[in-house]
Write a protein that holds these residues in place. Sequence first.
Motif, PDB file in Angstrom:
ATOM      1  N   UNK A   1      35.795  56.480  30.808  1.00 57.50           N
ATOM      2  CA  UNK A   1      36.704  57.229  31.686  1.00 57.50           C
ATOM      3  C   UNK A   1      35.926  58.120  32.642  1.00 57.50           C
ATOM      4  N   UNK A   2      34.953  58.833  32.104  1.00 49.54           N
ATOM      5  CA  UNK A   2      34.166  59.764  32.917  1.00 49.54           C
ATOM      6  C   UNK A   2      33.420  59.045  34.034  1.00 49.54           C
ATOM      7  N   UNK A   3      32.894  57.849  33.737  1.00 49.10           N
ATOM      8  CA  UNK A   3      32.055  57.121  34.687  1.00 49.10           C
ATOM      9  C   UNK A   3      32.806  56.022  35.441  1.00 49.10           C
ATOM     10  N   UNK A   4      34.090  55.851  35.148  1.00 48.67           N
ATOM     11  CA  UNK A   4      34.884  54.846  35.848  1.00 48.67           C
ATOM     12  C   UNK A   4      34.468  53.414  35.552  1.00 48.67           C
ATOM     13  N   UNK A   5      34.007  53.167  34.339  1.00 51.49           N
ATOM     14  CA  UNK A   5      33.581  51.809  33.937  1.00 51.49           C
ATOM     15  C   UNK A   5      34.804  51.004  33.520  1.00 51.49           C
ATOM     16  N   UNK A   6      34.925  49.796  34.062  1.00 51.15           N
ATOM     17  CA  UNK A   6      36.022  48.900  33.686  1.00 51.15           C
ATOM     18  C   UNK A   6      35.581  48.025  32.520  1.00 51.15           C
ATOM     19  N   UNK A   7      36.356  48.024  31.450  1.00 50.96           N
ATOM     20  CA  UNK A   7      36.009  47.266  30.238  1.00 50.96           C
ATOM     21  C   UNK A   7      37.034  46.153  30.029  1.00 50.96           C
ATOM     22  N   UNK A   8      36.555  44.914  29.965  1.00 49.94           N
ATOM     23  CA  UNK A   8      37.419  43.760  29.699  1.00 49.94           C
ATOM     24  C   UNK A   8      37.295  43.395  28.227  1.00 49.94           C
ATOM     25  N   UNK A   9      38.404  43.349  27.499  1.00 48.16           N
ATOM     26  CA  UNK A   9      38.311  43.099  26.049  1.00 48.16           C
ATOM     27  C   UNK A   9      38.096  41.636  25.690  1.00 48.16           C
ATOM     28  N   UNK A  10      37.275  41.414  24.677  1.00 46.57           N
ATOM     29  CA  UNK A  10      37.254  40.123  24.004  1.00 46.57           C
ATOM     30  C   UNK A  10      38.372  40.127  22.968  1.00 46.57           C
TER      31      UNK A  10
END
Length: 287
Positions: free
Chosen positions: A20-29
């Motif tokens: 959230x802090x770094x704006x990283x987008x995470x795609x789930x397996x």
Amino acid sequence: MSQIQIVTDSTADIPEHLTKELGITVIPLKVTFDQKETYRDGENLSPEQFYEKLPQYESVPTTSQPTPYEFETVFERLRERNGEETQVFSIHLSSQMSGTYQAATIAAGEVAEKIEVEVVDSKKASYSLGIIVVMLAQYAREGHSFEECKKKLDELLEDTNVYFMVDTLQYLQKNGRIGKASALIGSLLKMKPILSVNEEGQVYPYDKARGKKKAVAKILSAIEEGYKNTPVHIGISHAVAEETAKEIAVQIQEKFDVKSEVITKIGAVIGSHVGPGTVSIAVTKAE
């Protein structure tokens, strides 16, 4: 200056406050129990929920990568949100362990005329992938260009190593991640296996020790050998082994010049392959 976005997958095991802090987008397996119940790693199945469910099933859960369409949707959404100048680094779990990298590559090809996407096979897993993603996201937020970020990413990939110890090799063996012979030897000798990931992104037996303390000592010795007198960033990930992780963190702080440290939980996908009790130590050079 272009708008640089960082995409990774849930196997990076990055704490939510950092994404959230770094704006990283995470795609789930995805994780499937008993060929019936399928969950999205980190979205509707937390690490705590996963390890609570695990003993309820005789078979080891199966895992699957996101589809190219899921990646394509994310890339399109980032372009819509951030504008036509958006550039994306999509950094993923070792292609030797999953088809995630290949799915992202297909998707990047589909959107190539609309958005620039650099898809990267990290050849890493869990927070050894996560630490690279976090460091790159911080670097991008400092205002560096896409080309400068590419160079930084190459350095991070080169400078990052991981060592992990598991309570049992049965999960890795059942999932085909390490040979049956190694699993048999480990159980017969009651040794603590120490594993790592090689340059090709494959899990391999690094060493073994009789007991946890000796295993930790060997890992710290390996880190010392590779990072003598070098400031480091450390990431410790664990599968319901928080006390051990904290104990190791204290030892590392005493022994090394630690510029940052993250303790995180191993999620459902990686947990399906390594099992409860696993502790992993990722280390990379700090400037």
